[in-house]
Design an enzyme around this catalytic site. Sequence first.
Site, mmCIF file in Angstrom:
data_model
loop_
_atom_site.group_PDB
_atom_site.id
_atom_site.type_symbol
_atom_site.label_atom_id
_atom_site.label_comp_id
_atom_site.label_asym_id
_atom_site.label_seq_id
_atom_site.Cartn_x
_atom_site.Cartn_y
_atom_site.Cartn_z
ATOM 1 N N ARG A 69 -6.297 112.580 55.393
ATOM 2 C CA ARG A 69 -6.291 114.376 56.695
ATOM 3 C C ARG A 69 -7.156 113.870 57.259
ATOM 4 O O ARG A 69 -6.985 114.111 58.474
ATOM 5 C CB ARG A 69 -5.894 115.541 55.924
ATOM 6 N N ASN A 105 -3.418 107.419 59.272
ATOM 7 C CA ASN A 105 -2.159 108.035 59.778
ATOM 8 C C ASN A 105 -3.106 109.700 60.016
ATOM 9 O O ASN A 105 -2.475 110.477 59.255
ATOM 10 C CB ASN A 105 -1.125 108.666 59.525
ATOM 11 N N ASP A 316 -0.447 107.166 47.150
ATOM 12 C CA ASP A 316 0.213 107.579 48.572
ATOM 13 C C ASP A 316 0.192 109.466 48.763
ATOM 14 O O ASP A 316 1.058 110.058 48.934
ATOM 15 C CB ASP A 316 1.436 107.105 48.803
#
Length: 444
Positions: A69, A105, A316
């Site tokens: 994150r 991301n 993941d």
Amino acid sequence: MVSSLFITQGHIIDPGQDMDMVGDLFITEGKIAGVGQSGTLPYQENTHAISAQGMIVCPGFIDLHCHLRQSVSEDSVSVAEKETIATGTRAAARGGFTTVCCMANTEPPVDTPDIVEFICYKARDEGIIRVLPIGCITLGRSGNQLTEMDKLAEAGVVGFSDDGSPVLNSCLMRHAMECSRLLDLPIIEHCEDPILTKGGVMNEGMLSGRLGLRGMPAVAEETWVYRVLALAELTGARLHIAHLSTARAVELVRCARKKGIRVTAEATPHHLTMTEEGVSGYNTNAKVNPPLRTEKDRKTLVSGLSEGVIDVIATDHAPHTLGDKHCEFNAAAFGISGLETALGCLMGLVHRGELSLNTLISRLTTAPARILHRDDIGTLKIGSTADITIFDPEAEWVVNPDEFASRGKNTPWAGHTLKGKLMITIFGGEILYQDSTIHITRSE
């Protein structure tokens, strides 16, 4: 940090060396200094000792696909509440992982050398294990313009991915693959046709119909896998397919391998151990992308993993806040916080006879190291960095998300009893985590 550590009477497994024996392992100055059958290594004075009797001693796990994150937006409350490099690497250590590859991301995406360098700095400053960044394929993950891939590589990325955002423009993807081939780094693709999956929240099938939820058809993954395999064949690039979830996709990879296409693939613990039935009752903690599929798909994934068609297991890991998950199913975020439960749920495959223990360890250690072209990790070779995972394959434990080191408590295994428990994680010769039942003695 202890200067020397002696691990005794453990079941030592290192698939890269075809090592499978009960023995001892000696660590000094952060390196593996000796490995041998029990009683064959010389006695070491002034050494800390761990009895690993009945436990598995193997190389530290490597995760090719997780979400930490954190990026340069440290003031972003939404990001900080979900995870940081500090909390994510601690969660990884509690799961037996000593190396993780963090996806691009983030907020903002990892699309410039400055952001890569920031992640590397934060990993050195606040992380407790090895963090390898993955860079974006396109600027802003928008699919419109390639990043300066050569400069991202110089800054330290180990691959390129717009994970979660498939690259729609085939010409652009071709150019990305041509660039990545020159850099000898993989393109990591999230295979999904977003037109076919638009608005979907689970696997398309009879269950989605009964629940009244819009489905995501298996063909959306399979057509995209075929597309990127064709581009990989054209360009000669290294392609790594993220989180395979369907039986047909596994067969496409198998056929590509036979043709000599340079493709590797991963499967997640949740796709290997769960099916779409996990979302029954509108369980948002089982909402993932790609979605959990059918039992046929799950069994094919396990078979593919066993045969080596699927190279690695990758978590993941996708931590979310309670608010992201404690809401109506259609509005809930996709993802599972998976670092701390990976070993426990995967050991279920071993206990049920679906997967051998050595294969499981190989797919978590030797195979991902090979994809990264790293011979200094995922191994117990003499002289290599002492990254070691020790676990008890028979110990049972109850999953309590409140005890997670990760800020993401979103797990479908909450309250479940898992068989297979992480006991010790060692990184560079330093004990990062040890179970409360483990005692370390010192020889005089």
